[in-house]
Design a protein around this motif. Structure first.
Motif, PDB file in Angstrom:
ATOM      1  N   SER A   1      -0.059   9.775   6.506  1.00 44.51           N
ATOM      2  CA  SER A   1       1.010   9.282   7.065  1.00 44.51           C
ATOM      3  C   SER A   1       2.455   8.269   7.085  1.00 44.51           C
ATOM      4  O   SER A   1       1.877   7.316   7.485  1.00 44.51           O
ATOM      5  N   LEU A   2       2.938   9.279   6.300  1.00 41.69           N
ATOM      6  CA  LEU A   2       3.918   7.286   5.779  1.00 41.69           C
ATOM      7  C   LEU A   2       4.604   7.591   7.478  1.00 41.69           C
ATOM      8  O   LEU A   2       5.015   6.159   7.161  1.00 41.69           O
TER       9      LEU A   2
ATOM     10  N   SER B   1       1.114  -1.616   0.117  1.00 41.52           N
ATOM     11  CA  SER B   1      -0.337  -0.107  -0.164  1.00 41.52           C
ATOM     12  C   SER B   1       0.411   0.777   0.331  1.00 41.52           C
ATOM     13  O   SER B   1       0.478   2.127  -0.556  1.00 41.52           O
ATOM     14  N   LEU B   2       2.192   1.205   0.693  1.00 37.15           N
ATOM     15  CA  LEU B   2       2.897   2.636   0.300  1.00 37.15           C
ATOM     16  C   LEU B   2       3.189   2.957  -0.840  1.00 37.15           C
ATOM     17  O   LEU B   2       3.191   3.992  -0.785  1.00 37.15           O
TER      18      LEU B   2
ATOM     19  N   PHE C   1       6.053   2.423  10.229  1.00 41.37           N
ATOM     20  CA  PHE C   1       6.064   1.902  11.195  1.00 41.37           C
ATOM     21  C   PHE C   1       5.721   0.939  11.331  1.00 41.37           C
ATOM     22  O   PHE C   1       5.912  -0.419  12.005  1.00 41.37           O
ATOM     23  N   THR C   2       3.963   0.875  11.362  1.00 38.86           N
ATOM     24  CA  THR C   2       3.053  -0.163  11.193  1.00 38.86           C
ATOM     25  C   THR C   2       3.757  -1.495  10.755  1.00 38.86           C
ATOM     26  O   THR C   2       2.913  -2.534  10.887  1.00 38.86           O
ATOM     27  N   ALA C   3       4.358  -1.063   8.880  1.00 36.38           N
ATOM     28  CA  ALA C   3       4.550  -2.039   8.672  1.00 36.38           C
ATOM     29  C   ALA C   3       5.873  -3.128   9.454  1.00 36.38           C
ATOM     30  O   ALA C   3       6.034  -4.751   9.738  1.00 36.38           O
TER      31      ALA C   3
END
Length: 145
Positions: free
Chosen positions: A53-54, A45-46, A59-61
């Motif tokens: 919020s990149l 998705s990035l 961070f979540t990944a």
């Protein structure tokens, strides 16, 4: 007359693994696969969409990937009988339940059940006698890192 000796298991492998240990290890590995797939989806998705919020998405990944790898480690060493893995498995399943309850209350029933049911199975099996005996042997070499 002497009796034939029973074959010894190879070093580092238990003589027999209880079914509950196999189920718990399998659930941990499946949860790890789900977290790693979700981390992969975040990374995909990035590159395909614009994140609000990149930094938050990265961070979540990273957190999802780290948790997935940690669960793979837990599943492996739990199967081998290390006692420290019980605490890690317990804590992760409690986190899963903490996420499952509000998810169910929010009306996302399928995701809530996918979080709740495996966690409940692991929590129930984690404290059975065969699992406790497998992960806390006192004969042989200690398995407590």
């Amino acid at each position: 007359m002497s009796r034939p000796q029973e074959p010894q298991p190879p070093a580092g492998r238990p003589a027999s693994v209880p079914a509950a240990v196999i189920v718990i290890s399998a659930v941990l590995v499946l949860e790890a696969a789900a977290l790693l797939a979700l981390a992969g989806w975040f990374v995909y998705s990035l590159f395909t969409t614009e994140a609000a919020s990149l930094g938050g998405a990265v961070f979540t990944a990273v957190i999802l990937a780290a948790a997935g790898v940690w669960l793979l480690v837990l599943g492996h060493f739990f199967f081998r009988g290390f006692r420290w893995t019980r605490a890690g498995a317990l804590v992760f399943q409690l986190f899963a339940i903490v996420l499952a309850v509000p998810t169910l209350q929010g009306g996302v029933v399928l995701v809530g059940l996918l979080l709740l049911l495996p966690a409940a199975v692991v929590l129930l099996l984690l404290f059975t006698r065969p699992v406790l005996e497998h992960t806390s042997r006192i004969s042989g070499e200690p398995k407590a890192f």
